[in-house]
Motif scaffolding. Structure first.
Motif, PDB file in Angstrom:
ATOM      1  N   HIS A 104     -14.601 -50.739  25.523  1.00 29.37           N
ATOM      2  CA  HIS A 104     -14.969 -51.774  26.485  1.00 29.37           C
ATOM      3  C   HIS A 104     -13.910 -51.881  27.585  1.00 29.37           C
ATOM      4  CE1 HIS A 104     -16.150 -55.634  28.169  1.00 29.37           C
ATOM      5  NE2 HIS A 104     -14.920 -56.047  27.964  1.00 29.37           N
ATOM      6  N   ASP A 105     -12.659 -51.910  27.190  1.00 26.71           N
ATOM      7  CA  ASP A 105     -11.574 -52.021  28.169  1.00 26.71           C
ATOM      8  C   ASP A 105     -11.538 -50.814  29.097  1.00 26.71           C
ATOM      9  OD1 ASP A 105     -10.948 -54.439  27.064  1.00 26.71           O
ATOM     10  OD2 ASP A 105      -8.984 -53.861  26.308  1.00 26.71           O
ATOM     11  N   GLU A 106     -11.765 -49.623  28.546  1.00 32.39           N
ATOM     12  CA  GLU A 106     -11.781 -48.428  29.399  1.00 32.39           C
ATOM     13  C   GLU A 106     -12.864 -48.569  30.474  1.00 32.39           C
ATOM     14  OE1 GLU A 106     -12.052 -43.585  29.091  1.00 32.39           O
ATOM     15  OE2 GLU A 106     -13.435 -44.779  27.896  1.00 32.39           O
ATOM     16  N   TRP A 107     -14.024 -49.067  30.094  1.00 31.01           N
ATOM     17  CA  TRP A 107     -15.117 -49.262  31.061  1.00 31.01           C
ATOM     18  C   TRP A 107     -14.694 -50.266  32.138  1.00 31.01           C
ATOM     19  CZ3 TRP A 107     -18.143 -53.519  32.349  1.00 31.01           C
ATOM     20  CH2 TRP A 107     -19.216 -53.245  33.183  1.00 31.01           C
ATOM     21  N   ILE A 108     -14.070 -51.369  31.736  1.00 32.16           N
ATOM     22  CA  ILE A 108     -13.591 -52.374  32.698  1.00 32.16           C
ATOM     23  C   ILE A 108     -12.588 -51.738  33.655  1.00 32.16           C
ATOM     24  CG2 ILE A 108     -12.202 -54.480  32.950  1.00 32.16           C
ATOM     25  CD1 ILE A 108     -14.995 -55.074  31.897  1.00 32.16           C
ATOM     26  N   TYR A 109     -11.624 -51.016  33.119  1.00 32.33           N
ATOM     27  CA  TYR A 109     -10.571 -50.438  33.959  1.00 32.33           C
ATOM     28  C   TYR A 109     -11.118 -49.336  34.862  1.00 32.33           C
ATOM     29  CZ  TYR A 109      -7.642 -53.103  30.806  1.00 32.33           C
ATOM     30  OH  TYR A 109      -7.082 -54.113  30.073  1.00 32.33           O
ATOM     31  N   GLU A 110     -12.082 -48.577  34.375  1.00 31.77           N
ATOM     32  CA  GLU A 110     -12.692 -47.560  35.236  1.00 31.77           C
ATOM     33  C   GLU A 110     -13.425 -48.220  36.404  1.00 31.77           C
ATOM     34  OE1 GLU A 110     -14.887 -43.282  34.929  1.00 31.77           O
ATOM     35  OE2 GLU A 110     -15.002 -44.599  33.204  1.00 31.77           O
ATOM     36  N   THR A 111     -14.062 -49.350  36.136  1.00 34.29           N
ATOM     37  CA  THR A 111     -14.734 -50.102  37.196  1.00 34.29           C
ATOM     38  C   THR A 111     -13.724 -50.641  38.206  1.00 34.29           C
ATOM     39  OG1 THR A 111     -16.502 -50.715  35.658  1.00 34.29           O
ATOM     40  CG2 THR A 111     -16.287 -52.043  37.657  1.00 34.29           C
ATOM     41  N   VAL A 112     -12.617 -51.184  37.711  1.00 37.57           N
ATOM     42  CA  VAL A 112     -11.573 -51.697  38.608  1.00 37.57           C
ATOM     43  C   VAL A 112     -11.008 -50.567  39.467  1.00 37.57           C
ATOM     44  CG1 VAL A 112      -9.256 -52.707  38.685  1.00 37.57           C
ATOM     45  CG2 VAL A 112     -10.977 -53.680  37.173  1.00 37.57           C
ATOM     46  N   LEU A 113     -10.788 -49.399  38.867  1.00 33.43           N
ATOM     47  CA  LEU A 113     -10.275 -48.259  39.629  1.00 33.43           C
ATOM     48  C   LEU A 113     -11.259 -47.823  40.702  1.00 33.43           C
ATOM     49  CD1 LEU A 113      -8.668 -46.147  36.759  1.00 33.43           C
ATOM     50  CD2 LEU A 113      -7.465 -47.362  38.587  1.00 33.43           C
ATOM     51  N   ALA A 114     -12.557 -47.805  40.371  1.00 31.56           N
ATOM     52  CA  ALA A 114     -13.567 -47.434  41.370  1.00 31.56           C
ATOM     53  C   ALA A 114     -13.595 -48.447  42.511  1.00 31.56           C
ATOM     54  CB  ALA A 114     -14.944 -47.335  40.703  1.00 31.56           C
ATOM     55  N   LEU A 115     -13.505 -49.732  42.194  1.00 27.74           N
ATOM     56  CA  LEU A 115     -13.467 -50.762  43.237  1.00 27.74           C
ATOM     57  C   LEU A 115     -12.203 -50.640  44.086  1.00 27.74           C
ATOM     58  CD1 LEU A 115     -14.806 -53.806  41.185  1.00 27.74           C
ATOM     59  CD2 LEU A 115     -15.990 -52.609  43.044  1.00 27.74           C
ATOM     60  N   SER A 116     -11.094 -50.282  43.468  1.00 27.88           N
ATOM     61  CA  SER A 116      -9.839 -50.078  44.203  1.00 27.88           C
ATOM     62  C   SER A 116      -9.967 -48.904  45.165  1.00 27.88           C
ATOM     63  CB  SER A 116      -8.681 -49.829  43.248  1.00 27.88           C
ATOM     64  OG  SER A 116      -8.446 -50.941  42.437  1.00 27.88           O
ATOM     65  N   GLU A 117     -10.521 -47.802  44.670  1.00 26.44           N
ATOM     66  CA  GLU A 117     -10.685 -46.613  45.514  1.00 26.44           C
ATOM     67  C   GLU A 117     -11.632 -46.873  46.680  1.00 26.44           C
ATOM     68  OE1 GLU A 117     -11.892 -43.510  42.853  1.00 26.44           O
ATOM     69  OE2 GLU A 117      -9.932 -43.453  41.862  1.00 26.44           O
ATOM     70  N   ALA A 118     -12.609 -47.771  46.478  1.00 27.79           N
ATOM     71  CA  ALA A 118     -13.561 -48.108  47.535  1.00 27.79           C
ATOM     72  C   ALA A 118     -13.005 -49.146  48.506  1.00 27.79           C
ATOM     73  CB  ALA A 118     -14.869 -48.609  46.922  1.00 27.79           C
ATOM     74  N   GLY A 119     -11.820 -49.683  48.210  1.00 30.66           N
ATOM     75  CA  GLY A 119     -11.192 -50.639  49.112  1.00 30.66           C
ATOM     76  C   GLY A 119     -11.575 -52.092  48.872  1.00 30.66           C
ATOM     77  N   TYR A 120     -12.241 -52.385  47.754  1.00 31.05           N
ATOM     78  CA  TYR A 120     -12.635 -53.767  47.454  1.00 31.05           C
ATOM     79  C   TYR A 120     -11.567 -54.530  46.679  1.00 31.05           C
ATOM     80  CZ  TYR A 120     -17.287 -52.364  48.908  1.00 31.05           C
ATOM     81  OH  TYR A 120     -18.335 -51.908  49.633  1.00 31.05           O
ATOM     82  N   VAL A 121     -10.706 -53.805  45.980  1.00 28.54           N
ATOM     83  CA  VAL A 121      -9.649 -54.411  45.181  1.00 28.54           C
ATOM     84  C   VAL A 121      -8.323 -53.795  45.619  1.00 28.54           C
ATOM     85  CG1 VAL A 121      -8.700 -54.657  42.848  1.00 28.54           C
ATOM     86  CG2 VAL A 121     -11.164 -54.805  43.204  1.00 28.54           C
ATOM     87  N   TYR A 122      -7.347 -54.645  45.913  1.00 26.92           N
ATOM     88  CA  TYR A 122      -6.047 -54.148  46.361  1.00 26.92           C
ATOM     89  C   TYR A 122      -4.983 -54.274  45.293  1.00 26.92           C
ATOM     90  CZ  TYR A 122      -8.393 -54.148  50.803  1.00 26.92           C
ATOM     91  OH  TYR A 122      -9.301 -53.902  51.806  1.00 26.92           O
ATOM     92  N   THR A 123      -5.089 -55.282  44.480  1.00 27.61           N
ATOM     93  CA  THR A 123      -4.157 -55.460  43.375  1.00 27.61           C
ATOM     94  C   THR A 123      -4.909 -56.137  42.231  1.00 27.61           C
ATOM     95  OG1 THR A 123      -1.992 -56.328  42.731  1.00 27.61           O
ATOM     96  CG2 THR A 123      -3.299 -57.678  44.225  1.00 27.61           C
ATOM     97  N   TRP A 124      -4.508 -55.859  41.020  1.00 27.46           N
ATOM     98  CA  TRP A 124      -5.193 -56.444  39.872  1.00 27.46           C
ATOM     99  C   TRP A 124      -4.234 -56.516  38.690  1.00 27.46           C
ATOM    100  CZ3 TRP A 124      -5.973 -53.326  35.483  1.00 27.46           C
ATOM    101  CH2 TRP A 124      -5.738 -51.958  35.679  1.00 27.46           C
TER     102      TRP A 124
END
Length: 144
Positions: free
Chosen positions: A97-117
């Motif tokens: 579950h955590d891997e899925w969450i972190y993969e989503t956060v990484l994808a959002l970061s790469e897309a420029g939606y998340v800058y820090t988490w």
């Protein structure tokens, strides 16, 4: 910043992987190959193998044919130098579950939606959720 006991600089992808594992407590082989490395599969495997030999990462657990790693002693020291306090790996029953969450956060970061988490483990150890506004036993978010 250099590799331990070397004058060779850490490549950016290795630095990012160490920061990630320091924040989350682990990194999967899948995330290493898809999010933290480019190039052919042979190079990805060779580079990660060298990181294992240098004790930057060490095997942690295998779940459903997915291999997970955590920071080794050298990796923890590098994480601290990068100003990321290494956290403990999540419980085995939460890893997928955590891997899925972190993969989503990484994808959002790469897309420029998340800058820090921050990861759940960072939130728990950082005191961010220890005031009177959070009830005892409340669920802390997986990532913020």
């Amino acid at each position: 910043m250099n590799y331990p006991n070397s004058d060779r600089p850490l490549p950016a992808n290795v630095r990012l992987a160490i920061e990630f594992a320091g924040k989350t407590g682990l990194i999967s082989k899948h995330l290493w190959q898809t999010r933290f490395n480019s190039g052919c599969n042979t190079w990805k495997i060779r580079q990660f193998s060298k990181l294992l030999k240098m004790d930057i990462f060490k095997p942690y657990v295998q779940i459903e044919k997915k291999q997970f790693y955590k920071l080794g002693t050298a990796g923890q020291a590098l994480s601290r130098k990068l100003e990321i306090k290494p956290v403990c790996a999540p419980l085995n029953n939460q890893i997928l579950h955590d891997e899925w969450i972190y993969e989503t956060v990484l994808a959002l970061s790469e897309a420029g939606y998340v800058y820090t988490w921050l990861s759940e483990a960072q939130l728990k150890t950082g005191g961010n959720f220890k005031d009177e506004h959070w009830l005892i036993g409340s669920k802390i978010p997986d990532a913020v």
